[in-house]
Every structure is written in C-alpha cells, then in structure tokens.
Design a protein around this motif. Structure first.
Motif, PDB file in Angstrom:
ATOM      1  N   ALA A   1      -1.516  -1.548  -9.097  1.00  0.00           N
ATOM      2  CA  ALA A   1      -1.693  -2.751  -8.284  1.00  0.00           C
ATOM      3  C   ALA A   1      -1.273  -4.016  -9.031  1.00  0.00           C
ATOM      4  CB  ALA A   1      -3.154  -2.866  -7.834  1.00  0.00           C
ATOM      5  N   THR A   2      -1.631  -4.080 -10.316  1.00  0.00           N
ATOM      6  CA  THR A   2      -1.229  -5.235 -11.116  1.00  0.00           C
ATOM      7  C   THR A   2      -0.153  -4.884 -12.138  1.00  0.00           C
ATOM      8  OG1 THR A   2      -2.054  -7.073 -12.463  1.00  0.00           O
ATOM      9  CG2 THR A   2      -3.081  -4.933 -12.834  1.00  0.00           C
TER      10      THR A   2
ATOM     11  N   HIS B   1      -6.938  -3.268 -10.357  1.00  0.00           N
ATOM     12  CA  HIS B   1      -6.881  -4.070  -9.136  1.00  0.00           C
ATOM     13  C   HIS B   1      -6.064  -5.328  -9.365  1.00  0.00           C
ATOM     14  CE1 HIS B   1     -10.415  -5.392 -11.450  1.00  0.00           C
ATOM     15  NE2 HIS B   1     -10.180  -6.598 -10.969  1.00  0.00           N
TER      16      HIS B   1
ATOM     17  N   LYS C   1       0.836  -1.214   0.000  1.00  0.00           N
ATOM     18  CA  LYS C   1       0.000   0.000   0.000  1.00  0.00           C
ATOM     19  C   LYS C   1       0.866   1.257   0.000  1.00  0.00           C
ATOM     20  CE  LYS C   1      -4.146  -1.809   2.317  1.00  0.00           C
ATOM     21  NZ  LYS C   1      -5.019  -1.687   3.525  1.00  0.00           N
TER      22      LYS C   1
ATOM     23  N   ILE D   1      -6.926  -5.939  -4.288  1.00  0.00           N
ATOM     24  CA  ILE D   1      -6.381  -4.654  -3.888  1.00  0.00           C
ATOM     25  C   ILE D   1      -6.512  -3.694  -5.062  1.00  0.00           C
ATOM     26  CG2 ILE D   1      -3.984  -5.346  -4.441  1.00  0.00           C
ATOM     27  CD1 ILE D   1      -3.146  -3.522  -2.042  1.00  0.00           C
ATOM     28  N   TYR D   2      -7.191  -2.570  -4.816  1.00  0.00           N
ATOM     29  CA  TYR D   2      -7.489  -1.590  -5.855  1.00  0.00           C
ATOM     30  C   TYR D   2      -6.560  -0.384  -5.732  1.00  0.00           C
ATOM     31  CZ  TYR D   2     -11.875  -3.947  -7.058  1.00  0.00           C
ATOM     32  OH  TYR D   2     -12.810  -4.848  -7.481  1.00  0.00           O
ATOM     33  N   ALA D   3      -5.857  -0.062  -6.793  1.00  0.00           N
ATOM     34  CA  ALA D   3      -5.015   1.140  -6.862  1.00  0.00           C
ATOM     35  C   ALA D   3      -4.341   1.158  -8.224  1.00  0.00           C
ATOM     36  CB  ALA D   3      -3.955   1.143  -5.756  1.00  0.00           C
TER      37      ALA D   3
ATOM     38  N   LEU E   1       2.119   1.727  -3.512  1.00  0.00           N
ATOM     39  CA  LEU E   1       1.030   2.130  -4.406  1.00  0.00           C
ATOM     40  C   LEU E   1       0.569   3.560  -4.160  1.00  0.00           C
ATOM     41  CD1 LEU E   1      -1.075  -1.168  -4.295  1.00  0.00           C
ATOM     42  CD2 LEU E   1       0.326  -0.343  -6.192  1.00  0.00           C
TER      43      LEU E   1
ATOM     44  N   GLY F   1       2.605  -4.159  -8.083  1.00  0.00           N
ATOM     45  CA  GLY F   1       2.246  -5.334  -7.300  1.00  0.00           C
ATOM     46  C   GLY F   1       3.094  -6.538  -7.635  1.00  0.00           C
TER      47      GLY F   1
ATOM     48  N   ALA G   1      -4.674   2.783  -1.767  1.00  0.00           N
ATOM     49  CA  ALA G   1      -5.004   1.375  -2.018  1.00  0.00           C
ATOM     50  C   ALA G   1      -6.114   0.902  -1.083  1.00  0.00           C
ATOM     51  CB  ALA G   1      -3.764   0.509  -1.841  1.00  0.00           C
TER      52      ALA G   1
END
Length: 457
Positions: free
Chosen positions: A117-118, A432, A20, A112-114, A23, A122, A105
């Motif tokens: 993130a992917t 996400h 987090k 996990i949304y931000a 992010l 992440g 995040a």
C-alpha cells in the motif's frame, strides 16, 4: 490547477478501486512460487500505462523479474521527467499478525491496508493517476515523461544496474523522481535530496577444530567469542566515533545552509527517545540525532552468533563465532574503499590465536543532489502548496542503491518525493497508507509537473 483538483476529487473512488486491484496481486519478488504473480503485476502496470496514453510501453526482460517501460515525449522543448518505482512487494510473514488479508485491500480510518500500500505500489500508482489526470484535463502533458518500474527492488535490484547501463539513451532525462520514501512525519511535506550508501561485511572467527568443554580447556585455548568481542570493541571509541583508520577521511562535511535547515526543523530528540523506550539516545559525540542518522557514517553490528544459544547454560567453549556488520556511508565515501579499510583494521586487531575470515555483502554508494537545485526547490514548492505547510528538506539515513546507479550512469538530479509515513508498517504486518497523503500527494505531483518546465528552463 483547480480543474485538476476537481478531476482528482471526482475520480477518487475509481482510483481507489483500481489501486485495490493492483494491491490484490501477490507480487512477492523474493519467493519463487510468486514468479507468475510478479509477471501479472508487471502486465498490470504495462496495461495501466497504455490506458493513460503512454507510448512505447514494453515489459522488458532481465535475468530476473522484468522492468516495465513507457513514455510520452511530445512536449517539444520541455524537460523530461523519469519516474522510477517498483511493483514488487515484501513477503507477508507472520501472516497471523495481519488484521485483514494482506492482498485484500481494506480501507478503514482513512487508511488503506494491504501489502504494498505504501511500499511502493500505492506511490507508483499516484504517478500513474497524476499523469492520467493531466492528460485528461489538458489533452497533453506539460513535460515529457518516462516510466521505469521494476520488479526486484525488494530483493536489492540485482539486475537494475545492468539494465540502466544497457538502456542509458532510452532512460535519459532531465530529472529523476522517486516516491519510495517516507515523509518526516504526518502533515510535514518532505523532499529528500540525499541517501547514505552501504557496505556490508561478515566476520568469521575459528578456534579449535570443535567445541570444547570449558572446564577442561577454558583458559588454555582461544575462545573465538572473546576474540570476536575484542575485535568488535576495537572499532569504536568511548565517544561513539569509529576507530578504523581512514574511515572519515573522505567524508564531505555538512554545509552551513544544510545545518541551518536541519536546526529549523526543531526535531524533538526526547520524543524519539521516549517512543523508542530507551534510557538515552547514543551516537557520535558532537552531532545531533538528525545529523548522526542522515549525514554521518556508521558502523553497526547487525548480528552475532557463537556457542550455545538455547535456554539455560551449556558450559561449552565454542569453536566458531561470527558477526555481521553494516556501514552506512555518506557522500565522499566509496564502499569498496571502506571495506578495504575494515579488512586492514581486522588484520591489525584480530587475535593471533584464532583464524579470521571475512565475506563482503551488499554495497551501495551514497548520493546527494544539492538541496538548492531548482528541481528540488520546485518539488518543495508544490508540496507546500498542497499541504499548506513549509516543506522540510532532508537527507535519509537508509540506502537506496538504485538511486546512486541512476545518478552515476545518467548524470541527472534525483528528487525523492515520498508520501509514506515512518509508522505505516512497510515490510511488516498491517502495512497501510494514509489517504490524506494519497489525496494531497496527487495534487502535489500534478502541480510539480505543471511548474517544472518553467523551473528548469
């Protein structure tokens, strides 16, 4: 591995809180106002590398945003893994479509949304934590590792070729691992062993010195839109095959083993058609959807412009028209050669009543690592163990020019071991990352590094 799994589980909350923090940094490489944020993200990565025991950590300048490097090279006689990723992210527009702030995040429904993130914070973070966990569990690593984490991937990595060229010795390794690509689908572990290349072109067609009244001049002077439409139509036949002379000459055909592997996936083309809400799928005759999108070259019109674009009608005969074209290329094809063939085709098929000019855009070579290579198969075995499912070995229709850069300059196999999903809105609002893949992916990475030494001996 049980000790590693236990360590990962006990550290999960800490890991997610640290993610987090990463992010939260708005490291948007495309926007000058975020230059300081990009630098902050580079510093965060460098500090994280130091914390997990990496040595020679350095924030290395380029003519754009910096590359972060770090290594641990004490596994004598063992292979060296180069880990590539990027800490920059896409812009967040349109902001109003985000359900939660893009740089705050939020975990909901085990996702996990931000922004990032992917893609790719992440997934970079997972490699940091995998290495950290192995170090903490065993006091050392089973392989040598090098990290090369850049800050310009989202703007096309304009300075990475030069960086890799200048630091080939520093970056030399036995295998390159990249986690910046999606899995085939949820629950389906995937190793990608090839990517298509790219060649982009803009066509500008000019007629009269200015727009004309279609009633006074229509039928008597050339219409650039008509000329452009005819030219674009000449580039395909009615079976979806590209009509540019020589376009397919250097294409390396799919092997029988690869075709069998793709057929074994039993890909549901009808589900794809329904999901996309189109009457039918379309493409080069004689090939499946996966073959068309993974291992066959394409020539696509990405945009067209000319004449009146507003609501209603304006009876104008435009003086200019343009189109943007991109070609996805497969092993054997060279982007410069393909652009030469396109230029020749345009010259031969353009109307002599108009002026045609072209501009070249992005270029990138395709690459492929043999899917039976030991480094590829070891990744598949680690993924199968973590997910409890057979790994799919795929190519990917998109392009990642930096992969070919590493392949060409460093002459090493590349393992694309991604943990994102195609549905995770990378580059879009509400990006996400499924935490199921965060957890299982960490296990798979640790197992891969644990077994790679024996695999490559």
């Amino acid at each position: 591995m049980q000790d590693v799994k236990t360590a990962l589980q006990s550290a999960r909350d800490r890991h997610l809180n640290e993610l987090k923090d990463l992010l939260a940094i708005p490291s948007v490489s495309a926007l000058p106002e975020h230059k300081k944020d990009v630098e902050e993200a580079a510093a965060w990565i460098a500090n994280a590398l130091k914390k997990i025991g990496m040595e020679n950590v350095d924030i290395m300048p380029t003519e754009g945003h910096p590359v972060v490097y770090g290594d641990w090279l004490h596994a004598a006689g063992k292979p060296t893994v180069l880990i590539y990723g990027h800490y920059d992210v896409q812009p967040v527009d349109p902001l109003e479509l985000w359900e939660t702030p893009p740089f705050e995040a939020d975990i909901r429904d085990e996702k996990i949304y931000a922004r990032g993130a992917t893609d790719d914070k992440g997934q970079v973070f997972m490699h940091l934590k995998a290495v950290e966990t192995l170090m903490e569990t065993y006091g050392e690593l089973p392989v040598n590792v090098k990290f090369c984490i850049e800050g310009e991937e989202e703007i096309g990595s304009p300075h990475l070729d030069d960086f890799v060229d200048k630091h080939q010795q520093m970056l030399s390794a036995d295998v390159l691992v990249i986690s910046d690509n999606p899995m085939l689908e949820k629950g389906q572990p995937t190793v990608c062993y090839g990517l298509r290349g790219l060649a982009g072109l803009q066509i500008d067609v000019s007629g009269a010195k200015g727009d004309l009244h279609s009633g006074l001049y229509g039928g008597g002077v050339p219409n650039p839109l008509h000329a452009l439409a005819d030219l674009l139509a000449s580039m395909h036949d009615n079976k979806g095959r590209i009509s540019v002379d020589g376009f397919y000459d250097d294409v390396i055909a799919l092997t029988a083993e690869e075709k069998e592997a793709y057929d074994a996936l039993k890909y549901d083309e009808e589900a794809t058609r329904a999901e996309l809400d189109v009457p039918a799928l379309y493409g080069e005759e004689g090939y499946t959807f996966l073959e068309r999108t993974w291992v066959r070259p394409t020539l696509e019109i990405n945009g067209m412009h000319g004449g009146f674009q507003g609501e209603g009608i304006k009876t104008v005969l435009p003086s200019k028209a343009s189109a943007k074209i991109s070609c996805r290329l497969v092993p054997g094809q060279d982007p410069d050669h393909i652009l030469q063939l396109l230029e020749k085709h345009i010259e031969q098929h353009a109307s002599r009543a108009v002026t045609v000019e072209t501009t070249h855009f992005d270029k990138g070579k395709p690459f492929v690592t043999p899917f039976d290579h030991p480094a590829i198969q070891a990744a598949g075995a680690a993924l199968s163990k973590a997910y409890g499912a057979e790994t799919a070995y795929t190519r990917m229709g998109g392009s990642l020019p930096i992969a070919e850069t590493f392949s060409d300059m460093l002459d090493i196999p590349i393992v694309l071991m991604g943990f994102g999903l195609p549905t995770e809105n990378f580059h879009a609002p509400n990006e996400h990352f499924h935490l199921e893949n965060f957890d299982k992916g960490l296990e798979a990475i640790c197992d891969y590094y644990n077994t790679l030494a024996e695999t490559l001996e």
